[in-house]
Design a protein around this motif. Structure first.
Motif, PDB file in Angstrom:
ATOM      1  N   UNK A   1      37.928  -2.980 -27.400  1.00 16.90           N
ATOM      2  CA  UNK A   1      38.843  -1.772 -28.603  1.00 16.90           C
ATOM      3  C   UNK A   1      39.275  -0.075 -27.665  1.00 16.90           C
ATOM      4  N   UNK A   2      37.618  -0.372 -27.049  1.00 18.91           N
ATOM      5  CA  UNK A   2      37.721   1.394 -26.139  1.00 18.91           C
ATOM      6  C   UNK A   2      38.764   1.962 -25.483  1.00 18.91           C
ATOM      7  N   UNK A   3      38.562   3.051 -26.568  1.00 14.86           N
ATOM      8  CA  UNK A   3      40.285   3.564 -25.392  1.00 14.86           C
ATOM      9  C   UNK A   3      40.107   4.953 -25.494  1.00 14.86           C
ATOM     10  N   UNK A   4      40.673   5.657 -25.000  1.00 16.45           N
ATOM     11  CA  UNK A   4      41.227   7.162 -24.836  1.00 16.45           C
ATOM     12  C   UNK A   4      42.876   7.461 -23.995  1.00 16.45           C
ATOM     13  N   UNK A   5      43.226   8.672 -24.449  1.00 17.32           N
ATOM     14  CA  UNK A   5      44.649   8.502 -24.098  1.00 17.32           C
ATOM     15  C   UNK A   5      44.780   9.869 -23.826  1.00 17.32           C
ATOM     16  N   UNK A   6      45.857  11.016 -23.192  1.00 26.13           N
ATOM     17  CA  UNK A   6      46.176  11.945 -23.052  1.00 26.13           C
ATOM     18  C   UNK A   6      48.090  12.397 -23.235  1.00 26.13           C
ATOM     19  N   UNK A   7      48.290  13.693 -24.172  1.00 24.05           N
ATOM     20  CA  UNK A   7      49.521  13.414 -23.640  1.00 24.05           C
ATOM     21  C   UNK A   7      49.765  14.964 -23.021  1.00 24.05           C
ATOM     22  N   UNK A   8      50.316  14.761 -21.701  1.00 25.14           N
ATOM     23  CA  UNK A   8      50.758  15.796 -20.671  1.00 25.14           C
ATOM     24  C   UNK A   8      51.696  15.335 -19.700  1.00 25.14           C
ATOM     25  N   UNK A   9      52.694  15.777 -19.910  1.00 27.84           N
ATOM     26  CA  UNK A   9      53.794  15.726 -18.830  1.00 27.84           C
ATOM     27  C   UNK A   9      53.488  15.343 -17.475  1.00 27.84           C
ATOM     28  N   UNK A  10      54.492  14.077 -17.040  1.00 30.08           N
ATOM     29  CA  UNK A  10      54.253  13.261 -15.972  1.00 30.08           C
ATOM     30  C   UNK A  10      53.662  14.459 -14.667  1.00 30.08           C
ATOM     31  N   UNK A  11      54.382  15.375 -14.413  1.00 31.54           N
ATOM     32  CA  UNK A  11      54.529  15.977 -13.236  1.00 31.54           C
ATOM     33  C   UNK A  11      53.317  17.467 -13.484  1.00 31.54           C
ATOM     34  N   UNK A  12      52.640  17.060 -14.318  1.00 36.07           N
ATOM     35  CA  UNK A  12      51.603  17.902 -14.631  1.00 36.07           C
ATOM     36  C   UNK A  12      50.207  17.690 -15.128  1.00 36.07           C
ATOM     37  N   UNK A  13      49.719  15.901 -14.334  1.00 39.26           N
ATOM     38  CA  UNK A  13      48.457  15.521 -14.362  1.00 39.26           C
ATOM     39  C   UNK A  13      48.182  14.951 -13.096  1.00 39.26           C
ATOM     40  N   UNK A  14      47.076  15.870 -13.605  1.00 42.99           N
ATOM     41  CA  UNK A  14      45.416  15.926 -12.275  1.00 42.99           C
ATOM     42  C   UNK A  14      45.104  14.207 -12.464  1.00 42.99           C
ATOM     43  N   UNK A  15      44.217  14.545 -10.945  1.00 41.06           N
ATOM     44  CA  UNK A  15      44.226  13.323 -10.424  1.00 41.06           C
ATOM     45  C   UNK A  15      42.291  12.297 -11.180  1.00 41.06           C
ATOM     46  N   UNK A  16      41.886  13.474 -11.432  1.00 41.29           N
ATOM     47  CA  UNK A  16      40.965  12.981 -12.438  1.00 41.29           C
ATOM     48  C   UNK A  16      41.367  12.630 -13.784  1.00 41.29           C
ATOM     49  N   UNK A  17      42.729  13.170 -14.294  1.00 44.38           N
ATOM     50  CA  UNK A  17      42.429  12.252 -16.041  1.00 44.38           C
ATOM     51  C   UNK A  17      42.891  11.219 -15.930  1.00 44.38           C
ATOM     52  N   UNK A  18      44.100  11.159 -15.230  1.00 44.84           N
ATOM     53  CA  UNK A  18      44.352   9.298 -14.612  1.00 44.84           C
ATOM     54  C   UNK A  18      43.575   8.933 -14.452  1.00 44.84           C
ATOM     55  N   UNK A  19      42.640   9.032 -13.315  1.00 43.79           N
ATOM     56  CA  UNK A  19      41.248   7.831 -13.147  1.00 43.79           C
ATOM     57  C   UNK A  19      40.718   7.719 -14.328  1.00 43.79           C
ATOM     58  N   UNK A  20      40.662   9.192 -15.335  1.00 39.84           N
ATOM     59  CA  UNK A  20      39.391   8.936 -16.553  1.00 39.84           C
ATOM     60  C   UNK A  20      40.454   8.066 -18.048  1.00 39.84           C
ATOM     61  N   UNK A  21      41.543   7.709 -17.562  1.00 35.18           N
ATOM     62  CA  UNK A  21      42.304   7.341 -18.608  1.00 35.18           C
ATOM     63  C   UNK A  21      42.300   5.424 -18.282  1.00 35.18           C
ATOM     64  N   UNK A  22      42.284   5.373 -16.605  1.00 38.23           N
ATOM     65  CA  UNK A  22      42.557   4.203 -15.908  1.00 38.23           C
ATOM     66  C   UNK A  22      41.608   3.573 -16.491  1.00 38.23           C
ATOM     67  N   UNK A  23      40.078   4.160 -15.826  1.00 41.09           N
ATOM     68  CA  UNK A  23      39.174   3.593 -16.263  1.00 41.09           C
ATOM     69  C   UNK A  23      38.424   3.530 -17.344  1.00 41.09           C
ATOM     70  N   UNK A  24      38.680   3.864 -18.706  1.00 35.82           N
ATOM     71  CA  UNK A  24      38.453   3.535 -19.960  1.00 35.82           C
ATOM     72  C   UNK A  24      38.999   2.707 -20.326  1.00 35.82           C
ATOM     73  N   UNK A  25      40.009   2.193 -20.327  1.00 33.60           N
ATOM     74  CA  UNK A  25      41.379   1.610 -20.979  1.00 33.60           C
ATOM     75  C   UNK A  25      41.863   0.638 -20.769  1.00 33.60           C
ATOM     76  N   UNK A  26      41.166   0.942 -18.770  1.00 30.03           N
ATOM     77  CA  UNK A  26      41.682  -0.627 -17.695  1.00 30.03           C
ATOM     78  C   UNK A  26      40.923  -1.111 -17.429  1.00 30.03           C
ATOM     79  N   UNK A  27      39.989  -0.347 -16.542  1.00 34.78           N
ATOM     80  CA  UNK A  27      39.119  -0.981 -15.112  1.00 34.78           C
ATOM     81  C   UNK A  27      37.382  -1.335 -16.281  1.00 34.78           C
ATOM     82  N   UNK A  28      37.227   0.092 -17.347  1.00 32.62           N
ATOM     83  CA  UNK A  28      36.417  -0.989 -18.434  1.00 32.62           C
ATOM     84  C   UNK A  28      36.634  -2.196 -19.193  1.00 32.62           C
TER      85      UNK A  28
END
Length: 272
Positions: free
Chosen positions: A97-124
């Protein structure tokens, strides 16, 4: 998946619910305890909330254990699953059930944010389910894995690219796991909530019957207990022939499209 015995040694099934310090996680932990399960509770920042959940589990006569879990620190974040299984004696159900998210336009996303969300919501969840599966297989009597995704497992939302990518990936991972783990008697399903009144959506303890949502066919957000009820079913012996499916709990939002459902401001769509 035995029920708790009234006399003699305890043989209650054990569930671990990640992110169960509030919201859907807390409601799920309590619902599974009411179904006769002992519950492992994880928290990231809110230990007090996790202890409150544990108190609610114990109030219905079940054991509760609490562990911190940080899925931004992998793979060690998943160690909490093993610790809870050891402290509670076994593991029959895991609810990712653990999860996180972001409301950031695609062109403004940085790699660290993408990895953070993917780790918590998918890899974890991948690693937690893997740890849980190994306990279930060693026990030899099957189990249940339930991944809490989102309506964005199925449809996109502007500004939520990594969240949608993670939830879509978790939905397809659920299907692969269902195929591979079936021979061990382990069922794997997803639950896909729409807008639910939780701290994550800024609606803590809201009375959903008084909140109007024009773009949702049922006209309101959902209550965390309505999601927990579906998870409770999927964790039960009655769901023994259900696997590889995704169960939306969204008031009909997916029929509208999540983008439309959350952005419509009046009921004009209801009339041809």
């Amino acid at each position: 998946m035995a029920s708790k015995s009234v006399e003699g040694p305890r043989n209650a099934p054990v569930a671990v619910v990640t992110g169960s310090d509030s919201g859907i996680g807390r409601a799920t932990a309590v619902a599974l305890a009411e179904a006769g399960m002992d519950v492992g509770i994880t928290w990231h920042n809110d230990r007090h909330g996790a202890e409150q959940t544990a108190d609610e589990v114990r109030a219905v006569g079940q054991q509760a254990e609490v562990e911190q879990m940080d899925l931004a620190r992998l793979p060690e974040g998943a160690d909490a699953i093993d610790r809870l299984a050891e402290r509670l004696g076994r593991l029959d159900v895991i609810v990712n059930n653990s999860g996180t998210g972001t409301m950031t336009p695609f062109l403004e996303l940085d790699l660290s944010t993408v990895r953070h969300v993917l780790d918590i919501d998918l890899v974890g969840p991948f690693l937690c389910a893997q740890r849980a599966s190994r306990h279930m297989i060693a026990q030899g009597d099957g189990g249940r894995i339930i991944n809490v995704t989102s309506v964005h497992e199925h449809q996109p939302r502007v500004g939520a690219a990594p969240y949608c990518a993670a939830k879509g990936g978790l939905g397809l991972l659920t299907q692969v796991m269902a195929l591979e783990l079936a021979e061990h008697g382990i069922t794997v399903n997803a639950v896909a909530p729409g807008e639910i009144a939780t701290p994550m959506t800024g609606q803590t303890d809201a009375d959903v019957t008084t909140e109007k949502r024009a773009g949702i066919p049922l006209g309101r957000p959902g209550d965390a207990r309505e999601v927990a009820a579906v998870i409770r079913f999927l964790a039960s012996p009655e769901a023994s022939y259900v696997t590889g499916a995704s169960w939306p709990v969204d008031g009909g939002m997916l029929r509208m499209g999540p983008q439309a459902g959350s952005h419509l401001s009046d009921d004009g769509w209801r009339r041809p």
